[in-house]
Scaffold this motif. Sequence first.
Motif, PDB file in Angstrom:
ATOM      1  N   LEU A  28       0.842  -1.196   0.000  1.00 42.40           N
ATOM      2  CA  LEU A  28       0.000   0.000   0.000  1.00 42.40           C
ATOM      3  C   LEU A  28       0.874   1.240   0.000  1.00 42.40           C
ATOM      4  CD1 LEU A  28      -2.491  -0.957   2.877  1.00 42.40           C
ATOM      5  CD2 LEU A  28      -2.845  -1.246   0.414  1.00 42.40           C
ATOM      6  N   ARG A  29       0.492   2.221  -0.815  1.00 49.17           N
ATOM      7  CA  ARG A  29       1.186   3.500  -0.765  1.00 49.17           C
ATOM      8  C   ARG A  29       0.704   4.249   0.479  1.00 49.17           C
ATOM      9  NH1 ARG A  29      -1.387   3.427  -5.915  1.00 49.17           N
ATOM     10  NH2 ARG A  29      -1.426   1.222  -5.396  1.00 49.17           N
ATOM     11  N   VAL A  30       1.653   4.564   1.360  1.00 51.80           N
ATOM     12  CA  VAL A  30       1.299   5.162   2.650  1.00 51.80           C
ATOM     13  C   VAL A  30       2.115   6.416   2.941  1.00 51.80           C
ATOM     14  CG1 VAL A  30       0.576   2.997   3.759  1.00 51.80           C
ATOM     15  CG2 VAL A  30       2.981   3.693   3.875  1.00 51.80           C
ATOM     16  N   GLN A  31       1.544   7.243   3.818  1.00 49.89           N
ATOM     17  CA  GLN A  31       2.291   8.351   4.413  1.00 49.89           C
ATOM     18  C   GLN A  31       2.612   7.974   5.848  1.00 49.89           C
ATOM     19  OE1 GLN A  31       0.661  12.328   4.325  1.00 49.89           O
ATOM     20  NE2 GLN A  31       1.355  12.661   2.219  1.00 49.89           N
ATOM     21  N   LEU A  42       1.804   8.206  -5.978  1.00 49.49           N
ATOM     22  CA  LEU A  42       3.250   8.038  -5.797  1.00 49.49           C
ATOM     23  C   LEU A  42       3.897   9.298  -5.244  1.00 49.49           C
ATOM     24  CD1 LEU A  42       4.103   6.123  -9.089  1.00 49.49           C
ATOM     25  CD2 LEU A  42       3.943   5.164  -6.781  1.00 49.49           C
ATOM     26  N   SER A  43       3.445  10.455  -5.731  1.00 46.95           N
ATOM     27  CA  SER A  43       4.085  11.689  -5.259  1.00 46.95           C
ATOM     28  C   SER A  43       3.591  12.043  -3.860  1.00 46.95           C
ATOM     29  CB  SER A  43       3.846  12.841  -6.235  1.00 46.95           C
ATOM     30  OG  SER A  43       2.528  13.298  -6.134  1.00 46.95           O
ATOM     31  N   TRP A  44       2.477  11.452  -3.447  1.00 48.76           N
ATOM     32  CA  TRP A  44       1.924  11.686  -2.111  1.00 48.76           C
ATOM     33  C   TRP A  44       2.612  10.802  -1.069  1.00 48.76           C
ATOM     34  CZ3 TRP A  44      -0.655   8.343   1.241  1.00 48.76           C
ATOM     35  CH2 TRP A  44      -1.420   8.940   2.272  1.00 48.76           C
ATOM     36  N   ALA A  45       2.952   9.592  -1.468  1.00 45.19           N
ATOM     37  CA  ALA A  45       3.377   8.561  -0.503  1.00 45.19           C
ATOM     38  C   ALA A  45       4.816   8.735  -0.030  1.00 45.19           C
ATOM     39  CB  ALA A  45       3.200   7.184  -1.126  1.00 45.19           C
ATOM     40  N   HIS A  46       5.062   8.248   1.186  1.00 43.77           N
ATOM     41  CA  HIS A  46       6.423   8.198   1.748  1.00 43.77           C
ATOM     42  C   HIS A  46       7.033   6.810   1.589  1.00 43.77           C
ATOM     43  CE1 HIS A  46       5.017  11.530   4.738  1.00 43.77           C
ATOM     44  NE2 HIS A  46       5.264  11.998   3.538  1.00 43.77           N
TER      45      HIS A  46
END
Length: 400
Positions: free
Chosen positions: A342-345, A369-373
Amino acid sequence: MLDFDTAQAQLAQRAIFPVRTETAPLHALNGRILATDVRATLDLPPADNSAMDGYAIRMAEVSAGTTLPIQQRCFAGQNPEPLKPGHAIRLFTGSLVPSGADAIVMQEDTQEDGDQVTFHRSVPAGNFIRVQGEDMARGQAVLRQGTLLEAAQIAVLAAQGLAHAPVFPRLSIGILTTGDELVIPGEPLRAASIYDSNAPMLASLCTQLGTEQPIVRRAPDDVAAIEQALQDLNARCDLVLSVGGASVGEKDLVKPALQALGGTLDLWRVRMKPGKPVALAELNGRPLVCLPGNPVSSFVVFVLLVSPLIRGLQGRHTVFPAVRHGILGGATPRGGEREEFLRVQDTTHDGQHELVPYPQQSSGAISSLSWAHGLARIPAGQHVKPGADVAWYAFQDWLK
Ligand code: AMP
Ligand code: MG
């Protein structure tokens, strides 16, 4: 289907350790990989020196209220006289400690009056003395072969007086994107076309890991064109990445092109989501990885499967960066039959790391993708509830 950890290990195993080395000057070392072990040839500090602005004394001579004459004022870069009994020498940070002195009293614990100084307290032996070789001792190993050189490591080399260091050559990478629907950014879109986002994305991922600027080719869905581009890139590059056209559709022509060139090919269906179709080929002794066409899948596969192979080819000692742990927040993942990423922050919540998933986890969502860490790992077949501890791969660690 191949499980995720096996696929990751097998790809990394294809790395051939670099044989060539080159020499680079200090200013050009950032992001390079050190090609030899480095031992200290100098003691650091080179001699005992003062850690404070203050006074060098014999500790046995000083207690609260003692007054001593000041024998000398000695700045950093000057040579102190041997300390006479019953005297103090004024020192500054980095000044050499005079012979005979065994402690420094910091300025704040003293009162200077003309050519005399009064001490407000006694100090223990060795107080505020930086001892010769306490940082780096001559002969001691200070940097290992395969170390990524950044500011901290460059400081070590410079402190040892080295103007250059041996490094492995930067990797050359070829990228091939395939698809009749692709248009180069900057050119007008045609009907039923989309911009090629994978080539610039993958080129940037590679240079972030310290490779040369990749050579990019684009081919339509035509086996002869794909064959020619692959052959050209393979001849010029240490590693080729092809994107798209590697599944089982009618226009999936990368596999026949590779076979026509005489490459050996393992097509894997890796039990991971996003991802799945990943192929590893070998052509003329050099590796070639076929990535899925979906930009998100391609990014995730690069981070988790291709980056360890690249680090191995670069000669790094650490091929697999550390995997972090955090508490999963947000929606409950389904826990399907594939390992899910999962793409996560990474947020901090009550002093704990909470991993918040992007609401739109479709493998088409480039914006995620640009949001996630990073990528949180949801094991296959497990029902992971919010609040559970999960492993996650921080881009900060996995993309350097
Ligand atoms: P493929 O694996 O070639 O079937 O591609 C899977 C999906 O990814 C399709 O929707 C393609 O249009 C898309 N795709 C493939 N290559 C690229 C690319 N270079 N940039 C953006 N999207 C792509
Ligand atoms: Mg395609």
